[in-house]
Write an enzyme that holds these catalytic residues in place. Sequence first.
Site, short mmCIF file in Angstrom:
data_model
loop_
_atom_site.label_atom_id
_atom_site.label_comp_id
_atom_site.label_asym_id
_atom_site.label_seq_id
_atom_site.Cartn_x
_atom_site.Cartn_y
_atom_site.Cartn_z
N ASP A 153 42.39 30.47 29.17
CA ASP A 153 41.14 31.16 29.49
C ASP A 153 40.12 30.84 28.40
OD1 ASP A 153 39.03 32.80 30.07
OD2 ASP A 153 40.15 34.68 30.01
N SER A 191 37.77 44.37 38.70
CA SER A 191 39.04 44.02 38.05
C SER A 191 40.18 44.97 38.37
CB SER A 191 38.84 43.94 36.53
OG SER A 191 38.01 42.85 36.20
#
Length: 664
Positions: free
Chosen positions: A351, A327
């Site tokens: 999401d 990430s």
Amino acid sequence: MTEIRNVEADLARFRTRVFAVSVMVLLCFLLLAMRLVYLQVIRHDDLRAQAESNRTSIVPIVPNRGLIVDRNGVVLASNYSAYTLEITPSKTNGLEQTIDELGKVMDVTVRDRKRFKKLMEESRSFESLPIRTRLTETEVARFAAQRFRFPGVEIKARLFRNYPYGELASHVIGYIGRINQAEKAKIEDDEDQANYRGTEYIGKLGVEQSFESQLHGVTGVERVETSAGGRAMRKLASNPSTPGNMVVLSIDIKLQKLIEDMFGERRGALVAIDPKTGEVLAFVSKPTFDSNLFVEGIDQENWAMLNESLDKPLLNRALRGTYPPGSTYKPFMALAALETGKRSASTLVNDPGFYMFGGHRFGSPESDRKGIMDMRAAIIYSSNAYFYSLANELGVDTMHDFMKPLGFGQITGIDINGEVRGVLPSTEWKKNYYKRPEQKKWYAGETISLGIGQGYNNFTMLQLAQAVSTMANGGVKHKPQLVIATQDVSTRVRTPVTPEPAQSLGFKPENIEIVRNAMVAVTQGGTSAGVFAGAGYLSAGKTGTAQAVSLNQKEKYNAARMEERQRDHSLYIAFAPADNPKIALAVIVENAGFGSTSAAPIARRVFDYWLLGQYPNAEDLVAVSNGQATAPKGKPLVASTVPWPRGSTTTTSSATPMTPASAR
């Protein structure tokens, strides 16, 4: 009458013989005279030179190798002189018997024999090889009294390299070792061949190798008169050697040691850079090794221990270790979206905790919040679904073309040898990399995981540190630099190493600002907020968790059920202060889980040291090294009061200190 004729015949024969002998004698004298003229007149100069050569000998004077120091003048590599016991195998009356007899005069261990055997395999029989080093005066005297018993064995005074802090920064400093056959052949083909007469050691790794020409110096010569037995009688003339230059590194060795201590027994790497100059402030690879092991020729036991270890201590993880960025790639993906116009910062994406594509479910295990995300929230809460969908919109080749100038999958050009490129995937890369036709095709599903720094993405910590440094510097990229100056030992004149001009990548300031503000929010209310609680500065960062092994689509990650080396890597990128960055870094702790657990706490202490002059106390240092820390525990120490190394005093050269005042 007959008798008279016989006498006259005999006299005639006698006169003929006398004449023949006289002519022969005359010819001999003539030949001698001609030879004398030839030797005394025609070859006078040549023979005189040969006679002088038999009487004299030219001996090379090996120069002192230059020192290596850190930015504050702490000596990291120096020299010392010592006596060695050396054997020339071709001159002995039986090598094994000679070594056995030597063992009766002084201590020759099994390790000494193994090291000598290894040296023989790398050398020629007529070369002088050490079987014992660092002889005591008693051992020297004992051998000298019995030297006549050992043809081909002699004691020599030599300079040895010394690395006073052993394993500390060993991948940066490197080491020297005996010149092997391949290196000899290369030197013989080089115009600098004469400069290595009498030299038996050369830089093998790190700065020792990359700056060999600066560190080696210039070999001198000494003309001595010798006896019939070849022994030196007196010095006739001398041209002294010139010592090698001192090489000044950009790293702060005290910071380097702090970071290595914080890693403890764990594996990983950290690179810290000054964003405004490209100077490397720390270059850590763990585990390390003791550079001193290689100076005299490493023995088989130590070599096997280092070379066969699962931890790979000889691997420079900062320079040659490649990892998926996880990430920590997301801020760069966000910048790519803004710069290419594919997605604005206000675009909203749902999401639900996963992303569906082509009938496959792409999970989001590290996201700690679900729901509607804009770009800022997606970075703060590390939304995988947001960046899965962004990768699909951008496409692999657009991502490749944007990330390449940032240095991902590219050689940074740092000034030590051995850097690897890593992998920045593209459709062209896959065509060239794989052999079978079915492997060459790029599939749309392969693009999705690239958005969160997984898939084919594979980069070094040096590349990741350069990229975040460029982000911190407003899109202006500097080439990483480990050596900032050289200094002449005699004149003490320092010559700075001129850095290459910075390169602007042309990013729009408003786009950089959007991503930087989101990274600041990560440290204030996002995934690393707990680690940076109470910090005396504002920093920007991003946590990352990267898979060490691939999992099946339906398989759920469970660290407790996996072997230690199969668990996820812990990563963190950051820079500080956020409004005027003075340091940027990338760190990975292998198989240590979430980035906020192990990597971010190390970054926090690095910033505390560099910006505030604070050093973690003993309790906090243990907690960090065990992966059990968040914000610092207890009261930190003042960095300038911590002994160097801890428990002893500082040893420095005359180099000018260059560390910021806050860190001293």
